[in-house]
Design an enzyme around this catalytic site. Structure first.
Site, short mmCIF file in Angstrom:
data_model
loop_
_atom_site.label_atom_id
_atom_site.label_comp_id
_atom_site.label_asym_id
_atom_site.label_seq_id
_atom_site.Cartn_x
_atom_site.Cartn_y
_atom_site.Cartn_z
N ASN A 283 0.85 -1.28 0.02
CA ASN A 283 0.19 -0.14 -0.08
C ASN A 283 0.71 1.23 0.01
OD1 ASN A 283 -2.75 -1.28 -0.03
ND2 ASN A 283 -2.27 -1.77 2.20
N HIS A 285 2.89 1.81 2.11
CA HIS A 285 2.75 2.57 3.40
C HIS A 285 3.98 1.98 4.59
CE1 HIS A 285 0.76 3.03 7.64
NE2 HIS A 285 0.29 4.02 6.92
N CYS A 320 4.32 8.14 8.51
CA CYS A 320 5.82 8.68 8.21
C CYS A 320 5.92 8.35 6.53
CB CYS A 320 6.68 8.59 8.95
SG CYS A 320 7.29 6.93 8.91
#
Length: 382
Positions: A283, A285, A320
């Site tokens: 993703n 991420h 982040c």
């Protein structure tokens, strides 16, 4: 198959031999005939018989050609033998044994503990445990047909650019498995409020049925375009609702909330932490387990040597990105190595924005019954 190849090889050998002169010998080169021309008129007598060097050379076989044919025969035989011997072997059941419980909603997967998952004390780490939980959760979603384009996303979620993001995770470990052990992870999902999803886990020892780990994880939806949290659309609720179970592995009252921490109250600080490409999941991420690695960066080695993590609570506050630079902060309380320890953790951007808070509780390794072996000397200290 092997007989056919051998016959073909022998036919090749026969063809080579027939290509020679009528005596089955390969004619020598013209150069050799010229060098031996004068010798034909000068014959030597050996044991009363005339002897010609030229005729003797012609009768010698071409050993290089013969060796090539023999090599071809053995290569063909070896290849056919290998093909006859090889058969597809099924995956060991302890590695990929996925199945559902009595009601078809509790997913189970077994894992064999690998050598690269254990540390110096011969047991697994909290990171290895969480990797097993994450793998079981994703295979659960895949098995019930709600895994779309991405990790844990359904088809309707993919249409709306929605993904699940973990808001809080709590893990309670009774005992860590060792190399060679086989564990079974049970997992199921349920609703958490109006816009949350709860994932619960039990990890058992496959031999004894003992519960080794209990875990609960709360997730919410985020829009990948706006990077903001989102409500659960009714279409998505219709996809995931039938798989929900009203049961928990860890009660909310058992979970201790992490405390606020800052630069002035932290005992240990490490900066300059940055995500790498391999830290991202499908993703785009940062993998949730990578955050655990960053948190533990500031825990002293002496604590790892003398204690195990008995519980772990982590609250995610913001994500982040690849260009983020982070600081990891830890404070320790609890006394000597013979007693339990409590650590408060903070992961923040270098500008000061909080990424997550966490709390870890540690118990001495001497209190663990690890195959009757005391792995830490009594004089060890924090």
């Amino acid at each position: 198959m092997a007989t056919t190849s051998l016959a073909s090889a022998f036919c090749s050998m026969k063809a080579v031999m027939l290509a020679r002169d009528g005596r089955g010998m390969k004619p020598r080169s013209s150069d050799l005939q010229l060098r031996a021309g004068n010798a034909q008129t000068s014959l030597k007598m050996i044991n009363g018989t005339k002897f010609s060097y030229t005729e003797s050379l012609k009768k010698l076989p071409d050993w290089s050609m013969l060796f090539a044919v023999i090599t071809t025969i053995f290569s063909a035989a070896e290849k056919q033998w290998t093909n006859l011997e090889w058969k597809p072997k099924p995956n060991p059941p302890q590695l990929l044994d996925d199945h559902f419980g009595p009601h078809g909603l509790v997913f189970r997967r077994t894992f064999a503990i690998r050598s690269y998952e254990v540390g110096p004390d011969r047991s697994t780490s909290i990171v290895a445990v969480m990797n097993h939980l994450q793998e079981a959760a994703l295979n659960h979603a895949k098995s019930v047909g709600i895994l779309g384009d991405g990790f844990g996303t359904t088809l309707e979620m993919s249409k709306r650019d929605l993904i699940w993001v973990v808001k809080r995770t709590h893990v309670a470990v009774e005992r860590y498995p060792a190399w060679g052990d086989t564990v079974e992870v049970e997992c199921w999902v349920g609703a958490s409020g109006n816009n949350g999803r709860r994932h619960d886990f039990l990890v058992r020892d496959c031999k004894t049925g003992e519960i080794l780990t209990r875990c609960t994880s709360l997730s919410v939806m985020m829009n990948t375009r706006t990077r903001r949290l989102s409500k659960i659309p009714e279409e998505v609720r219709g996809e995931i609702g039938p798989a929900f179970i009203d049961n928990v592995a860890v009660k909310d009252e058992e979970i201790k909330k992490p405390q606020k921490l800052n630069d002035s109250t932290a005992d240990y600080i490490q900066g300059g932490l940055t995500p790498r490409w391999n830290d991202l999941d499908i993703n785009q991420h940062v993998n949730n387990i990578k955050y655990v690695d960053w948190i533990l960066e500031t825990v002293p080695d002496s604590i790892f040597e003398s204690h195990h993590i008995s519980s772990f609570t982590i609250e995610y506050r913001r994500e982040c990105t690849m260009d983020s630079v982070l600081q990891s902060l830890t404070t320790v309380s609890g006394g000597s190595s013979e007693a339990g320890l409590v650590c408060e953790h903070l992961l923040q951007l270098e500008g000061g924005s909080e990424v997550l808070r966490a709390k870890t509780e540690w118990r001495p390794k001497l209190t663990d019954s690890f195959r009757g072996i005391s792995v830490i000397p009594a004089e060890s200290s924090v």
